[in-house]
Design a protein around this motif. Structure first.
Motif, short mmCIF file in Angstrom:
data_model
loop_
_atom_site.label_atom_id
_atom_site.label_comp_id
_atom_site.label_asym_id
_atom_site.label_seq_id
_atom_site.Cartn_x
_atom_site.Cartn_y
_atom_site.Cartn_z
N GLY A 24 37.80 -42.96 48.11
CA GLY A 24 37.02 -44.11 48.55
C GLY A 24 35.56 -43.84 48.84
O GLY A 24 34.89 -44.68 49.45
N ARG A 28 32.93 -46.55 47.88
CA ARG A 28 32.90 -47.83 48.55
C ARG A 28 31.64 -47.95 49.40
O ARG A 28 31.13 -46.96 49.94
CB ARG A 28 34.16 -48.03 49.39
CG ARG A 28 35.44 -47.90 48.57
CD ARG A 28 36.66 -48.27 49.34
NE ARG A 28 36.67 -49.69 49.68
CZ ARG A 28 37.71 -50.29 50.27
NH1 ARG A 28 38.79 -49.60 50.60
NH2 ARG A 28 37.65 -51.57 50.56
N SER A 29 31.16 -49.17 49.53
CA SER A 29 29.83 -49.41 50.12
C SER A 29 29.72 -48.85 51.54
O SER A 29 28.70 -48.25 51.90
CB SER A 29 29.52 -50.90 50.11
OG SER A 29 30.55 -51.64 50.76
#
Length: 332
Positions: free
Chosen positions: A128, A131-132
């Protein structure tokens, strides 16, 4: 990994703020429809929501326990690597009248550690870090493996031919371990290494191979996707349904409240639904950031720091010094 005393609340709120925004929308929309569009039929019995929340808490709790166990396994693997590496250095430095040989053994081992940490930091599709919210938090620490090429670091420990051979192989770690083993065999065949030292060092190589396999298991095999999927679905479904279960409960309070809040008590469903739902989504996000212990997140096993400390220890055994290397993950 995070090296501070704890995460600050502001850090955590910033990290999860996108979920908070989504929860505000999910909590406000039912209230608007209930109060201004007269859709009182939207209310869901709170008992149903409680049952769903109980099931969701079990699923999320199960996932967090399993992901914590993966992180603990990763720490145990690298604790074993640290111990075995110091043992390797101790043996290498006690070879009789063979200081150069001991230095070669230690430096080739440092090359293996370097190749291993670079291998473990390479991204996987299920991780992950792209992810932002993780990309934003990445500004607070640095990961050396993403800032310097492997060939530049290996050149510190290996000859140009060995570096080229390691980089040309599909697995640099396997190539370096093989070089180490062949080097020991050559020393033994030439009579420079007696049987006891040879067997002990070969036993150490076997231990490193096993520890590498354990680290690769945690890197290459993610938390089972079926459990990860059902956990995410349960959390989202609960967060969507929970505000509907609070509508009538807060609306009934209008009968016992006077003043400015009379007739508006249903709006309390928004903050309370956000707070409760945020607990579930945050637990899920923490579990997700823990399940891959080598991906480069702030909750990773600090393999770069461990390798830097190991290099200092092993080179100190040789009578050399190495400059202090700052940890790769620092809490801000």
């Amino acid at each position: 990994m995070h090296l501070g005393r704890s995460y600050r609340l502001t850090e955590f709120l910033f990290w999860t703020r996108r979920q908070i925004y989504a929860l505000l929308v999910c909590g406000s929309l039912p209230v608007i429809l209930y109060k201004y569009a007269s859709m009182t039929w939207l209310s869901v019995p709170l008992t149903i929501v409680v049952l769903l929340g109980t099931a969701t808490s079990f699923i999320v709790g199960f996932k967090n326990v399993q992901t914590y166990n993966r992180a603990q396994d990763a720490q145990m693997v690298w604790t074993s690597i640290v111990g075995a590496s110091r043992r390797w250095g101790q043996i290498a430095c006690t070879l009789p009248n063979e200081r150069d040989v001991g230095r070669d053994l230690i430096f080739r081992h440092l090359a293996w550690l370097t190749a291993l940490r670079y291998q473990l930091r390479s991204p996987r599709m299920w991780e992950g870090m792209s992810r932002s919210f993780n990309l934003e938090y990445r500004r607070r620490y640095h990961v050396p493996e993403w800032e310097q090429a492997l060939d530049e670091v290996l050149a510190r420990y290996l000859s140009p031919s060995e570096t080229a051979c390691a980089l040309a192989s599909s697995s640099s770690t396997a190539a370096i371990i093989s070089m180490q083993s062949h080097y020991l065999k050559g020393l033994h065949d030439a009579g420079q290494l007696n049987v006891s030292f040879y067997l002990e060092l070969q036993r150490g190589i076997g231990e490193f191979i096993e520890l590498q396999a354990n680290a690769e298991r945690l890197k290459n095999y993610p938390y089972p996707r079926q459990y990860a999927t059902i956990s995410a679905l349960f959390v989202r479904f609960f967060c969507l349904l929970f505000p509907f279960g609070l509508l009538q409960e807060f609306d009934r309070l209008n009968d016992v409240v006077s003043g400015p809040m009379h007739g508006n008590m249903v709006w309390l469903a928004v903050p309370f639904s956000v707070i409760v739902s945020w607990m579930y989504t945050s637990l899920a996000q923490v579990g997700e950031s823990t399940e891959n212990p080598f991906e480069g997140s702030a909750n990773d096993v600090p393999i770069s720091t461990l390798c830097a400390a190991l290099e200092s220890d092993l080179r100190a055994m040789l009578g050399e010094t190495v400059r202090h290397v700052e940890p790769e993950m620092i809490a801000l």
